[in-house]
Design an enzyme around this catalytic site. Structure first.
Site, PDB file in Angstrom:
ATOM      1  N   LEU A 122      17.412  33.737  86.152  1.00 43.93           N
ATOM      2  CA  LEU A 122      16.799  32.546  85.557  1.00 43.93           C
ATOM      3  C   LEU A 122      15.282  32.602  85.554  1.00 43.93           C
ATOM      4  O   LEU A 122      14.657  33.198  86.424  1.00 43.93           O
ATOM      5  CB  LEU A 122      17.259  31.307  86.330  1.00 43.93           C
ATOM      6  CG  LEU A 122      18.778  31.103  86.378  1.00 43.93           C
ATOM      7  CD1 LEU A 122      19.118  29.883  87.232  1.00 43.93           C
ATOM      8  CD2 LEU A 122      19.345  30.956  84.973  1.00 43.93           C
ATOM      9  N   HIS A 182      15.007  28.843  81.062  1.00 44.97           N
ATOM     10  CA  HIS A 182      16.286  28.231  81.451  1.00 44.97           C
ATOM     11  C   HIS A 182      16.056  26.884  82.139  1.00 44.97           C
ATOM     12  O   HIS A 182      16.754  25.906  81.877  1.00 44.97           O
ATOM     13  CB  HIS A 182      17.027  29.135  82.442  1.00 44.97           C
ATOM     14  CG  HIS A 182      17.390  30.493  81.903  1.00 44.97           C
ATOM     15  ND1 HIS A 182      16.862  31.653  82.412  1.00 44.97           N
ATOM     16  CD2 HIS A 182      18.234  30.869  80.912  1.00 44.97           C
ATOM     17  CE1 HIS A 182      17.380  32.691  81.785  1.00 44.97           C
ATOM     18  NE2 HIS A 182      18.210  32.251  80.854  1.00 44.97           N
ATOM     19  N   MET A 220       9.622  34.114  77.357  1.00 51.72           N
ATOM     20  CA  MET A 220      10.317  34.485  78.598  1.00 51.72           C
ATOM     21  C   MET A 220      11.728  34.950  78.282  1.00 51.72           C
ATOM     22  O   MET A 220      12.405  34.388  77.420  1.00 51.72           O
ATOM     23  CB  MET A 220      10.368  33.291  79.542  1.00 51.72           C
ATOM     24  CG  MET A 220       9.021  32.989  80.134  1.00 51.72           C
ATOM     25  SD  MET A 220       9.180  31.799  81.473  1.00 51.72           S
ATOM     26  CE  MET A 220       7.443  31.590  81.846  1.00 51.72           C
TER      27      MET A 220
HETATM   28  P1  AMP Z   1      20.292  33.742  78.314  1.00 49.86           P
HETATM   29  O1  AMP Z   1      20.477  33.609  79.795  1.00 49.86           O
HETATM   30  O2  AMP Z   1      19.188  34.665  77.933  1.00 49.86           O
HETATM   31  O3  AMP Z   1      21.585  34.001  77.588  1.00 49.86           O
HETATM   32  O4  AMP Z   1      19.795  32.327  77.803  1.00 49.86           O
HETATM   33  C1  AMP Z   1      20.449  31.141  78.162  1.00 49.86           C
HETATM   34  C2  AMP Z   1      19.833  30.004  77.378  1.00 49.86           C
HETATM   35  O5  AMP Z   1      18.441  29.922  77.676  1.00 49.86           O
HETATM   36  C3  AMP Z   1      19.937  30.183  75.855  1.00 49.86           C
HETATM   37  O6  AMP Z   1      20.205  28.924  75.261  1.00 49.86           O
HETATM   38  C4  AMP Z   1      18.580  30.699  75.495  1.00 49.86           C
HETATM   39  O7  AMP Z   1      18.206  30.397  74.173  1.00 49.86           O
HETATM   40  C5  AMP Z   1      17.700  29.951  76.479  1.00 49.86           C
HETATM   41  N1  AMP Z   1      16.429  30.640  76.684  1.00 49.86           N
HETATM   42  C6  AMP Z   1      16.250  31.942  77.021  1.00 49.86           C
HETATM   43  N2  AMP Z   1      14.940  32.243  77.073  1.00 49.86           N
HETATM   44  C7  AMP Z   1      14.273  31.104  76.745  1.00 49.86           C
HETATM   45  C8  AMP Z   1      12.888  30.768  76.616  1.00 49.86           C
HETATM   46  N3  AMP Z   1      11.913  31.666  76.818  1.00 49.86           N
HETATM   47  N4  AMP Z   1      12.571  29.505  76.268  1.00 49.86           N
HETATM   48  C9  AMP Z   1      13.540  28.581  76.059  1.00 49.86           C
HETATM   49  N5  AMP Z   1      14.857  28.840  76.167  1.00 49.86           N
HETATM   50  C10 AMP Z   1      15.224  30.080  76.512  1.00 49.86           C
END
Ligand code: AMP
Length: 290
Positions: free
Chosen positions: A33, A37, A183
């Site tokens: 995370l 997140h 990020m």
């Molecule tokens: P992930 O763990 O990468 O699959 O992401 C989980 C959730 O967090 C997804 O809805 C992503 O779009 C969101 N997310 C990942 N990176 C970012 C970020 N830098 N800014 C905002 N949301 C993010």
């Protein structure tokens, strides 16, 4: 904070809350995370009474030559971050959520044709399938996703509409490092040269945005602006750069007359990075990425 490993227990926990009229929010993640997140957790908390963060590195959304094995993992760190953020349940299914002979998938056939859907065959089939399962396991009233994964967000909204999931989809803006890099859990897998090139993704999109704010509406001119700032990305290479209708993700012709999504992906040796902005001709100054 409660840690739930068993999918059946997760469903029971949520069913019991819903019977009492408690609004359940969910933030699906693959863990490792970061502030992106956590910003979604805050949004979920504002819109629901209890928040579940799901942590599952979903194998069905990784292609055979992708980074499933190298995907960063640190359960204790994630647990501490969730605890500090006031997450109520960390749902981390240890044995996964798929039956051994699982054979049903969710497939979207239009919005997934381009962008990441084109360069990662099967990826969105895996994403939509696991998100549908997580909706059913968490019985969430509200689910929050990041705008960083712009195509994924549009696909999840479409799935929710087309399959009538009783869940409200919210989104949060892209959270960035100080130098503008979006990020991502995968950033830690970048070597120094790749990390040094990574800020050019956002810089290129901002250059296009400035041109757009000055009145540029020509798609090819905006593409040229972006490619100019991206320059030589070595050791990375451009996977795609597309300017598409923001809703239908289809081609827009020569001139931008309705909101567009400008999305790009770059393959670096350690990780593939994505970034995007939306440009809205009706409100050209209201689209600045943070
Ligand atoms: P992930 O763990 O990468 O699959 O992401 C989980 C959730 O967090 C997804 O809805 C992503 O779009 C969101 N997310 C990942 N990176 C970012 C970020 N830098 N800014 C905002 N949301 C993010």
């Amino acid at each position: 904070m409660k840690v739930i490993r068993d999918p059946h227990e997760m469903q029971e926990w949520s069913a019991e809350r819903r019977r009492r009229g408690i609004r359940v929010g969910v933030v699906p993640t693959m863990g490792y995370l970061h502030e992106g997140h956590l910003s979604l957790v805050r949004l979920a908390k504002a819109e629901s009474d209890v928040v579940i963060l799901t942590l599952f590195v979903n194998p069905t959304q990784f292609g055979p030559h992708e980074d499933l094995e190298r995907y960063p993992r640190d359960f204790e760190r994630d647990r501490a971050l969730c605890e500090a953020e006031g997450v109520d349940v960390l749902f981390a299914p240890s044995t996964g959520v798929y039956a051994g002979d699982h054979s049903v998938y969710v497939v979207e056939e239009v919005l997934s044709a381009r962008l990441c859907g084109a360069s990662r065959p099967g990826h969105f089939r895996g994403v939509l399938t696991v998100v549908a399962k997580l909706f059913n396991l968490t019985l969430a009233d509200v689910a929050v996703f990041g705008e960083k994964d712009a195509q994924q967000l549009r696909l999840i909204r479409r799935m929710t509409r087309d399959l009538n999931f009783p869940v409200r989809i919210l989104s949060g803006p892209i959270v960035r490092e100080a130098d503008g890099v979006a990020m991502s859990s995968r950033n830690r897998n970048l070597d120094a040269a790749s990390r040094a090139a990574a800020p050019r993704l956002q810089a290129s999109l901002r250059a296009a945005e400035r041109a757009f704010e000055r009145g540029e509406r020509n798609v090819q001119a905006l593409r040229a602006e972006i490619l100019d700032v991206l320059g030589d990305l070595s050791p990375g290479e451009l996977d795609y750069l597309e300017i598409l209708d923001d809703q239908s993700l289809s081609e827009v012709g020569d001139l931008i007359r309705a909101p567009v999504l400008v999305a790009l992906a770059v393959r670096f040796p350690g990780a593939r990075l994505i970034d995007n902005i939306t440009l809205n001709p009706e409100a050209p100054h209201a689209t600045r990425p943070q």
